[in-house]
Write a protein that holds these residues in place. Structure first.
Motif, PDB file in Angstrom:
ATOM      1  N   GLU A  49      46.392  51.618  50.168  1.00 41.71           N
ATOM      2  CA  GLU A  49      46.939  50.832  51.274  1.00 41.71           C
ATOM      3  C   GLU A  49      45.730  50.166  51.910  1.00 41.71           C
ATOM      4  O   GLU A  49      44.807  50.848  52.369  1.00 41.71           O
ATOM      5  N   ARG A  62      45.671  39.447  47.962  1.00 41.98           N
ATOM      6  CA  ARG A  62      46.898  39.451  47.149  1.00 41.98           C
ATOM      7  C   ARG A  62      46.764  38.526  45.939  1.00 41.98           C
ATOM      8  O   ARG A  62      47.270  38.834  44.863  1.00 41.98           O
ATOM      9  N   ARG A  74      49.070  47.958  48.258  1.00 34.49           N
ATOM     10  CA  ARG A  74      49.802  47.195  49.269  1.00 34.49           C
ATOM     11  C   ARG A  74      48.803  46.721  50.316  1.00 34.49           C
ATOM     12  O   ARG A  74      47.996  47.511  50.813  1.00 34.49           O
TER      13      ARG A  74
END
Length: 99
Positions: A49, A62, A74
């Protein structure tokens, strides 16, 4: 990878590898920026994360994330002072080059 390469020798990950095994671990990366370290953390761990207050940097992270790692990472826009995770959600927390 087309992100910023601030550690071309891999010394940062070599130091971390010498301190702890990330294999099978859940990792929180605070101050992930454009994901330059996130990719390496994801290659070695079960889940990452990654959080950073900079929306553009998160978007960049991303974009550079390899397809084979997308299920394990994520990215979140946010700050380390106010994390959106429950206590004990992670085995390891990493904060590198972030102040």
């Amino acid at each position: 990878m087309k992100g910023i390469s601030l550690d071309p020798e891999g010394a940062e990950m070599a130091t971390l590898d010498g301190m702890i095994s990330l294999r099978g671990r859940r990792v929180l990366e605070i101050g992930c920026g454009d994901g330059r370290l996130t990719v390496e953390l994801a290659r070695r761990s079960r889940r990452v994360e990654a959080i950073d207050p900079d929306r553009l940097a998160i978007a960049g992270g991303r974009r550079i994330l390899p397809a084979n790692l997308k299920a394990r990472v994520r990215f979140h826009v946010g700050q380390g002072e106010s994390l959106p995770f429950a206590d004990r959600s992670f085995d390891v927390a990493v904060m590198s080059r972030s102040l």
